[in-house]
Design a protein around this motif. Structure first.
Motif, mmCIF file in Angstrom:
data_model
loop_
_atom_site.group_PDB
_atom_site.id
_atom_site.type_symbol
_atom_site.label_atom_id
_atom_site.label_comp_id
_atom_site.label_asym_id
_atom_site.label_seq_id
_atom_site.Cartn_x
_atom_site.Cartn_y
_atom_site.Cartn_z
ATOM 1 N N TYR A 104 -19.852 -1.477 11.158
ATOM 2 C CA TYR A 104 -19.800 -2.270 9.923
ATOM 3 C C TYR A 104 -19.200 -1.596 8.978
ATOM 4 N N PHE A 105 -18.254 -2.358 8.400
ATOM 5 C CA PHE A 105 -17.312 -1.868 7.028
ATOM 6 C C PHE A 105 -17.771 -2.676 6.006
ATOM 7 N N CYS A 106 -17.685 -2.169 4.781
ATOM 8 C CA CYS A 106 -17.723 -2.854 3.402
ATOM 9 C C CYS A 106 -16.516 -2.622 3.103
ATOM 10 N N ALA A 107 -15.755 -3.688 2.156
ATOM 11 C CA ALA A 107 -14.520 -3.464 1.392
ATOM 12 C C ALA A 107 -14.717 -4.281 0.209
ATOM 13 N N GLU A 108 -13.848 -3.874 -0.751
ATOM 14 C CA GLU A 108 -13.705 -4.445 -2.027
ATOM 15 C C GLU A 108 -12.252 -4.801 -2.369
ATOM 16 N N LYS A 109 -12.134 -5.539 -3.092
ATOM 17 C CA LYS A 109 -10.842 -6.052 -3.588
ATOM 18 C C LYS A 109 -10.273 -5.169 -4.264
ATOM 19 N N GLY A 110 -9.002 -4.638 -4.416
ATOM 20 C CA GLY A 110 -8.645 -3.685 -5.110
ATOM 21 C C GLY A 110 -6.861 -3.596 -4.870
ATOM 22 N N GLY A 111 -6.487 -2.627 -5.158
ATOM 23 C CA GLY A 111 -5.042 -2.491 -5.088
ATOM 24 C C GLY A 111 -4.222 -2.758 -6.276
ATOM 25 N N GLN A 112 -3.026 -2.855 -6.200
ATOM 26 C CA GLN A 112 -2.018 -3.357 -7.461
ATOM 27 C C GLN A 112 -2.465 -5.037 -7.608
ATOM 28 N N ALA A 113 -2.765 -5.495 -8.659
ATOM 29 C CA ALA A 113 -3.238 -6.648 -8.739
ATOM 30 C C ALA A 113 -4.204 -7.332 -7.811
ATOM 31 N N GLY A 114 -5.098 -6.646 -7.236
ATOM 32 C CA GLY A 114 -6.090 -7.258 -6.521
ATOM 33 C C GLY A 114 -5.514 -7.830 -5.244
ATOM 34 N N GLY A 118 0.876 -1.219 -0.080
ATOM 35 C CA GLY A 118 0.000 0.121 0.071
ATOM 36 C C GLY A 118 0.805 1.317 -0.035
ATOM 37 N N ASN A 119 0.139 2.352 0.153
ATOM 38 C CA ASN A 119 0.837 3.713 0.055
ATOM 39 C C ASN A 119 1.516 4.145 1.313
ATOM 40 N N PHE A 120 2.598 3.303 1.758
ATOM 41 C CA PHE A 120 2.947 3.460 3.134
ATOM 42 C C PHE A 120 4.699 3.934 2.881
ATOM 43 N N PRO A 121 5.256 4.756 3.586
ATOM 44 C CA PRO A 121 6.735 5.002 3.301
ATOM 45 C C PRO A 121 7.548 3.669 3.857
#
Lengths: 112, 113
Positions: B88-98, A58-61
Motif C-alpha cells: 500500500y502506497f500513499c501519495a501526495e500531489k506535488g512537483g512543479q505546479a502540482g 520529474g528529475n530525470f535526464p
C-alpha cells in the motif's frame, strides 16, 4: 470500460539502445503521466502531459522524453539505455491534472 | 524537499481484523492525497483519495483519515481479507505546479487466514 493499457508488457534491451513505450488512457481522460518504479520502491514521477502539452517533468535526464498524441495516447522514449534504467514503467491517466490518477499494468524494462 | 513516508514497512494481521496503515507527509501545502494498492506484478490500483479540506472520507471497507496538524494520513481497512494482501502506497500531489504524485516507499500488508 477499458482501463489504462500499456505495451509492450515486457522488454529486454541492451545498454546504449533506445526504447519506446506506449500508453492508451482511459476513454475521456486527457491527462497522461509516466512513472518509473524500481523494485522495492514507490513510483517516481517522470512526466505529465495534458492536452498534448508537457505540464510537468520529474528529475530525470534528457535521455527521457515523451509526447502525447491527439487521441491522448502517449509514448515514453528513453535513449542511450543504462543498466539503471531497468524498472517497471507505469502510465497513469486522469481526467485532468493528477487527481484521480488510474494506473496501467506497466511495462517491465530490463537493460542488459 | 517533498517526501512522503510510511511509518512501518510491513504489517501482519489476521483475517477479519481491522488494519491501519499510516503515512507521514512533509509538505504542509499539499492539498490532495491518494492511497494505492499494488499487488505483485501489477500496477497500482486506486483505493481512495482525500482533499485537504476534509478530515475523513469513507469508501467500501476503507476509511482515510487526514490530520493536517501533524501531517499524518492513515488508511483503515475493515474486516481485512486475504485478498487485501499487497503493498500500500500513499501519495501526495506535488512537483512543479502540482503536476506530480509523490509516493512513499510503501507498506506491505500480509493477511493470514
Amino acid at each position: 470500460d477499458a482501463g489504462v493499457t500499456q505495451s509492450p508488457t515486457h522488454l529486454i534491451k541492451t545498454r546504449g539502445q533506445h526504447v519506446t513505450l506506449r500508453c492508451s488512457p482511459i476513454s475521456g481522460h486527457k491527462s497522461v503521466s509516466w512513472y518509473q518504479q524500481v523494485l522495492g520502491q514507490g513510483p517516481q514521477f517522470i512526466f505529465q502531459y495534458y492536452e498534448k502539452e508537457e505540464r510537468g517533468r520529474g528529475n530525470f535526464p534528457d535521455r527521457f522524453s515523451a509526447r502525447q498524441f491527439p487521441n491522448y495516447s502517449s509514448e515514453l522514449n528513453v535513449n542511450a539505455l543504462l543498466l539503471g534504467d531497468s524498472a517497471l514503467y507505469l502510465c497513469a491517466s486522469s481526467p485532468h491534472g493528477v487527481d484521480e490518477q488510474y494506473f496501467g499494468p506497466g511495462t517491465r524494462l530490463t537493460v542488459t | 524537499g517533498e517526501s512522503v513516508g510510511l511509518h512501518l514497512p510491513t504489517l501482519s494481521v489476521q483475517e477479519g481484523d481491522n488494519s491501519i496503515i499510516n503515512c507521514a507527509y512533509s509538505n504542509s501545502a499539499s492539498d490532495y492525497f491518494i492511497w494505492y494498492k499494488q499487488e505483485s506484478g501489477k500496477g497500482p490500483q486506486f483505493i481512495i483519495d482525500i482533499r485537504s479540506n476534509m478530515d475523513k472520507r469513507q469508501g467500501q471497507r476503507v476509511t482515510v483519515l487526514l490530520n493536517k496538524t501533524v501531517k499524518h494520513l492513515s488508511l483503515q481497512i475493515a474486516a481485512t481479507q486475504p485478498g487485501d494482501s499487497a503493498v500500500y502506497f500513499c501519495a501526495e500531489k506535488g512537483g512543479q505546479a502540482g503536476t506530480a504524485l509523490i509516493f512513499g516507499k510503501g507498506t506491505t500488508l500480509s493477511v493470514s487466514s
